[in-house]
Design a protein around this motif. Structure first.
Motif, PDB file in Angstrom:
ATOM      1  N   THR A  44      25.409 -31.489 -16.404  1.00 20.87           N
ATOM      2  CA  THR A  44      25.567 -30.533 -17.513  1.00 20.87           C
ATOM      3  C   THR A  44      24.924 -29.192 -17.184  1.00 20.87           C
ATOM      4  OG1 THR A  44      23.589 -31.466 -18.572  1.00 20.87           O
ATOM      5  CG2 THR A  44      25.730 -32.287 -19.315  1.00 20.87           C
ATOM      6  N   VAL A  45      23.870 -29.216 -16.382  1.00 19.79           N
ATOM      7  CA  VAL A  45      23.218 -27.963 -15.972  1.00 19.79           C
ATOM      8  C   VAL A  45      24.140 -27.187 -15.029  1.00 19.79           C
ATOM      9  CG1 VAL A  45      21.232 -26.937 -14.792  1.00 19.79           C
ATOM     10  CG2 VAL A  45      20.911 -28.953 -16.238  1.00 19.79           C
ATOM     11  N   ARG A  46      24.751 -27.903 -14.081  1.00 21.70           N
ATOM     12  CA  ARG A  46      25.666 -27.250 -13.136  1.00 21.70           C
ATOM     13  C   ARG A  46      26.884 -26.683 -13.875  1.00 21.70           C
ATOM     14  NH1 ARG A  46      24.723 -32.099 -10.465  1.00 21.70           N
ATOM     15  NH2 ARG A  46      26.918 -32.759 -10.374  1.00 21.70           N
ATOM     16  N   ALA A  47      27.394 -27.451 -14.830  1.00 25.09           N
ATOM     17  CA  ALA A  47      28.559 -26.989 -15.595  1.00 25.09           C
ATOM     18  C   ALA A  47      28.207 -25.746 -16.409  1.00 25.09           C
ATOM     19  CB  ALA A  47      29.063 -28.104 -16.512  1.00 25.09           C
ATOM     20  N   GLU A  48      27.024 -25.755 -17.023  1.00 24.70           N
ATOM     21  CA  GLU A  48      26.592 -24.599 -17.821  1.00 24.70           C
ATOM     22  C   GLU A  48      26.419 -23.369 -16.935  1.00 24.70           C
ATOM     23  OE1 GLU A  48      25.933 -22.511 -21.081  1.00 24.70           O
ATOM     24  OE2 GLU A  48      26.229 -24.672 -21.215  1.00 24.70           O
ATOM     25  N   LEU A  49      25.900 -23.593 -15.733  1.00 22.97           N
ATOM     26  CA  LEU A  49      25.723 -22.493 -14.780  1.00 22.97           C
ATOM     27  C   LEU A  49      27.068 -21.843 -14.451  1.00 22.97           C
ATOM     28  CD1 LEU A  49      24.092 -20.842 -12.664  1.00 22.97           C
ATOM     29  CD2 LEU A  49      24.500 -22.713 -11.061  1.00 22.97           C
ATOM     30  N   MET A  50      28.086 -22.678 -14.229  1.00 20.91           N
ATOM     31  CA  MET A  50      29.413 -22.155 -13.888  1.00 20.91           C
ATOM     32  C   MET A  50      29.987 -21.282 -15.013  1.00 20.91           C
ATOM     33  SD  MET A  50      30.482 -22.781 -10.866  1.00 20.91           S
ATOM     34  CE  MET A  50      28.808 -22.354 -10.439  1.00 20.91           C
ATOM     35  N   GLU A  51      29.679 -21.633 -16.255  1.00 17.70           N
ATOM     36  CA  GLU A  51      30.185 -20.841 -17.384  1.00 17.70           C
ATOM     37  C   GLU A  51      29.560 -19.449 -17.420  1.00 17.70           C
ATOM     38  OE1 GLU A  51      29.858 -22.960 -21.043  1.00 17.70           O
ATOM     39  OE2 GLU A  51      31.133 -24.617 -20.378  1.00 17.70           O
ATOM     40  N   GLN A  52      28.372 -19.317 -16.832  1.00 15.74           N
ATOM     41  CA  GLN A  52      27.685 -18.019 -16.833  1.00 15.74           C
ATOM     42  C   GLN A  52      28.054 -17.143 -15.635  1.00 15.74           C
ATOM     43  OE1 GLN A  52      25.942 -17.262 -19.526  1.00 15.74           O
ATOM     44  NE2 GLN A  52      26.425 -19.330 -20.256  1.00 15.74           N
TER      45      GLN A  52
END
Length: 237
Positions: free
Chosen positions: A3-11
């Protein structure tokens, strides 16, 4: 944690925009640090991370935030690797879809040199019909990017194969993009080759394929119109 990696990609697109606006002071920040993460996550084990990285990559391409050199040296080679015969099935299917979607954004030259050869291979992927279906669904878009010569010389033989695929979903996808393929060919090819091919789809054993073909019938017929005379007709109306 995925979930951290996915959130990073959104930014990432927002950070890339910031880097672009402050380019004089941080000229290589995005290319050196962020883009490698985006392309690495295209092969992440977690499905959500892959989806967000794919979305981020397409936004970056659409906003022209990736330098042409980086597209050729960092993005395309990774996608070529991900569509290799021994690649993970899900990753391969997703990578083919990304290659198709990015074609219109990167233009004719890069698509013809780097994407087209692998796309043609994927059209003949005998093991995975999902890959063939993605190719069929995006066939018209690839044709419109590479133009008439590459369409007639390299793509049409693959299109004929896909139109007679043993999976009805692949044939249906061909019927749906028939007009776009026709637009990328000469009048002679439409008349002598595509007409016969289209009749086969209208007579297909699957009613779903026949239905899609009939819905494409009008648009396909419109590609035979003489632009000069039809334009004059509408002008008079």
């Amino acid at each position: 944690e995925p979930t951290v990696r996915a959130e990073l990609m959104e930014q990432v697109p927002h950070i890339a925009m910031f880097c672009q606006e402050n380019r004089p002071s941080i000229p290589y920040a995005f290319s050196k640090y962020l883009l490698p993460i985006v392309v690495r996550y295209l092969a992440d084990q977690n499905n959500q991370v892959r989806k967000t990285s794919q979305a981020a990559l397409l936004v970056l391409l659409e906003q022209e935030l990736i330098e042409r050199y980086d597209v050729e040296t960092k993005v395309c080679p990774v996608l070529i690797d991900l569509t290799a015969p021994d690649s993970n099935d899900d990753v391969k299917t997703e990578a083919v879809a990304i290659m198709c979607k990015m074609a219109s954004m990167v233009g004719k030259d890069i698509t013809e040199r780097l994407v087209l050869p692998r796309f043609c291979e994927m059209c003949c992927d005998c093991r995975m019909f999902h890959v063939r279906k993605v190719c069929a669904a995006n066939f018209g878009d690839i044709c419109s990017v590479v133009g008439q010569q590459a369409t007639e010389e390299m793509l049409l033989p693959r299109f004929f194969q896909l139109c007679s695929d043993n999976v009805w979903g692949v044939r249906k996808a061909c019927a749906e993009c028939f007009m776009a393929v026709s637009c990328a060919t000469s009048q002679e090819v439409r008349r002598t080759k595509l007409s016969t091919l289209f009749i086969n789809l209208i007579s297909d054993p699957s009613r779903w394929v026949r239905q899609a073909a009939f819905q494409s019938l009008g648009p396909f017929i419109s590609t035979f119109a003489n632009p000069s005379s039809s334009a004059q007709y509408f002008k008079e109306e």
